[in-house]
Design a protein around this motif. Structure first.
Motif, mmCIF file in Angstrom:
data_model
loop_
_atom_site.group_PDB
_atom_site.id
_atom_site.type_symbol
_atom_site.label_atom_id
_atom_site.label_comp_id
_atom_site.label_asym_id
_atom_site.label_seq_id
_atom_site.Cartn_x
_atom_site.Cartn_y
_atom_site.Cartn_z
ATOM 1 N N ALA A 53 0.821 -1.211 0.000
ATOM 2 C CA ALA A 53 0.000 0.000 0.000
ATOM 3 C C ALA A 53 0.853 1.259 0.000
ATOM 4 O O ALA A 53 0.578 2.224 -0.737
ATOM 5 C CB ALA A 53 -0.935 -0.013 1.211
ATOM 6 N N LEU A 54 1.918 1.278 0.802
ATOM 7 C CA LEU A 54 2.748 2.478 0.887
ATOM 8 C C LEU A 54 3.569 2.700 -0.382
ATOM 9 O O LEU A 54 3.917 3.831 -0.711
ATOM 10 C CB LEU A 54 3.652 2.404 2.116
ATOM 11 N N ASP A 57 1.437 4.873 -2.350
ATOM 12 C CA ASP A 57 0.886 6.028 -1.644
ATOM 13 C C ASP A 57 1.605 7.304 -2.069
ATOM 14 O O ASP A 57 2.836 7.390 -2.005
ATOM 15 C CB ASP A 57 1.032 5.819 -0.134
ATOM 16 N N ARG A 58 0.866 8.309 -2.490
ATOM 17 C CA ARG A 58 1.468 9.560 -2.921
ATOM 18 C C ARG A 58 2.138 10.309 -1.774
ATOM 19 O O ARG A 58 2.910 11.243 -2.009
ATOM 20 C CB ARG A 58 0.393 10.459 -3.550
ATOM 21 N N ARG A 59 1.831 9.918 -0.549
ATOM 22 C CA ARG A 59 2.418 10.591 0.607
ATOM 23 C C ARG A 59 3.785 10.026 0.981
ATOM 24 O O ARG A 59 4.377 10.453 1.980
ATOM 25 C CB ARG A 59 1.466 10.508 1.802
ATOM 26 N N ILE A 283 0.734 10.392 7.842
ATOM 27 C CA ILE A 283 0.124 9.109 7.480
ATOM 28 C C ILE A 283 -0.243 8.386 8.769
ATOM 29 O O ILE A 283 0.612 8.179 9.640
ATOM 30 C CB ILE A 283 1.091 8.232 6.657
#
Length: 386
Positions: A53-54, A57-59, A283
């Motif tokens: 998932a990370l 992730d755009r973050r 996050i």
């Protein structure tokens, strides 16, 4: 503050086993606080679903608003973060779009014959030299270097420069500025390549202009990660030499080679397969409250042995299908060189085991040592006889 684990990197008891800390950490909800080899604090992500998932992730990114004070995983230049937090997403997309054709399936398929010639030459030299060798130093490293450098487009006259650069980036303690003579030499190489017709990565980068192309080549975004490829080759051969039943199956049925390559990428994790990144915004994941600027370490090694996704995760199974491993990363962090790495591993498995049918370890398997002096790890040596 949450409990802190470490220091990292954790140590695997053998080349075949993961560090014992990982199983305990995967049982926890979300990332955990860790102390790194550089003495900094960060977050370690070990669960497969969280790592995957990370990666998308755009973050999460490579940049840090203050690179000189950014928390680090290792005290090595390989993990230097850039400072353009806001421009990183667009720059990342442009660079990948520029380089993707140079690493695509079609170009890799066209490299097959040249890489096979390199491997055959190395094996002929080994056989002519006797009946024993160190496959790490005498096969994996020279084969990976010659195959990767040639594919990327590094002129043979510059191979020593790039080989030194690759080692320099990975060596702990190399935190001083990159030597000016290295940058100047790479700038001259870019100038020579500008305007040349070609599909390789160096030629494509040269179209950016000398200064911009040299920035990429001198940075930690490696285009010539031959040492990592060599480490995978060594681990893969070691697994097969230690498991004669699976080796015999592979020799008898070459159709298993593609799945064997994927299993090597899953379990053979030189250096732990850490991917250090930074949070670009807050996050919340499980119990973790990750702040912008925090170090986030994605552990592909731990994720690839997550029993929620891989039955009998500690076993090396050359016919494991499906095998959704993260050995090449995922999403925006997926390795551009995946097709090439697969080709080189495929050639080693099909050629070495056929040409050296009596190949065996020259030392007990528990005496084969991991290389802990470099951030990308691998084996110190792989002594064999035939």
């Amino acid at each position: 503050m949450s409990e802190e684990f470490g220091p990292m990197p954790f140590t695997a008891p053998t080349p075949f086993a993961e560090p014992p800390e990982f199983e305990r950490l995967r049982a926890r909800e979300g990332p955990v606080r860790v102390r790194t080899a550089a003495g900094d604090s960060g977050w370690l992500v070990t669960r497969y679903s969280d790592v995957r998932a990370l990666c998308a992730d755009r973050r999460i990114g490579r940049s840090h608003p203050d690179p000189t004070s950014a928390p680090r995983l290792w005290p090595a230049r390989l993990f230097d973060p850039p400072g353009d937090v806001h421009g990183e997403p667009a720059d990342h997309r442009r660079l990948r779009a520029l380089l993707a054709p140079a690493y695509g399936r079609r170009r890799v398929a066209g490299e097959r014959a040249r890489a096979q010639t390199v491997l055959d030459e190395i094996l002929s030299t080994l056989v002519a030299g006797g009946s024993a060798a160190d496959l790490h130093a005498e096969l994996a490293l020279p084969y990976a270097m010659r195959a990767v450098f040639g594919f990327v487009g590094v002129p043979e006259a510059e191979w020593d420069l790039y080989r030194w650069r690759s080692h320099w980036l990975r060596e702990p303690g190399r935190m001083a500025e990159q030597p000016g003579d290295m940058r100047a030499a790479m700038g001259r190489m870019v100038e020579r390549e500008r305007g040349r017709a070609g599909e390789d990565a160096i030629t494509r980068l040269a179209a950016l202009g000398t200064e911009a192309a040299t920035d990429v080549l001198c940075g930690p975004v490696g285009l010539v990660e031959y040492e990592t490829v060599a480490a995978r080759i060594g681990y893969g051969l070691l697994y097969l030499l230690a498991d004669q039943a699976q080796r015999r199956r592979l020799v008898a049925d070459p159709g298993l080679v593609p799945s064997a390559v994927e299993e090597i990428m899953r379990v053979a994790v030189p250096g732990g397969s850490w991917i250090p990144r930074y949070a670009l915004a807050r996050i919340d994941l499980g119990e973790a409250r990750i702040r912008a600027g925090d170090l986030v370490v994605l552990s592909m090694q731990a994720a690839n042995r997550d029993a929620r996704w891989f039955p009998d995760p500690g076993a090396f199974l050359i016919d494991r299908v499906p095998n959704p491993h993260l050995g090449f990363g995922h999403g925006k962090f997926y390795c551009l060189g995946a097709h090439l790495t697969r080709l080189l591993l495929h050639q080693v498995l099909t050629t070495v085991l056929q040409r050296l049918p009596g190949l065996r370890l020259a030392v007990p398997v528990d005496e084969v040592e991991c290389d802990r002096s470099s951030v990308t790890g691998g084996l110190r040596a792989l002594p064999v006889s035939w």
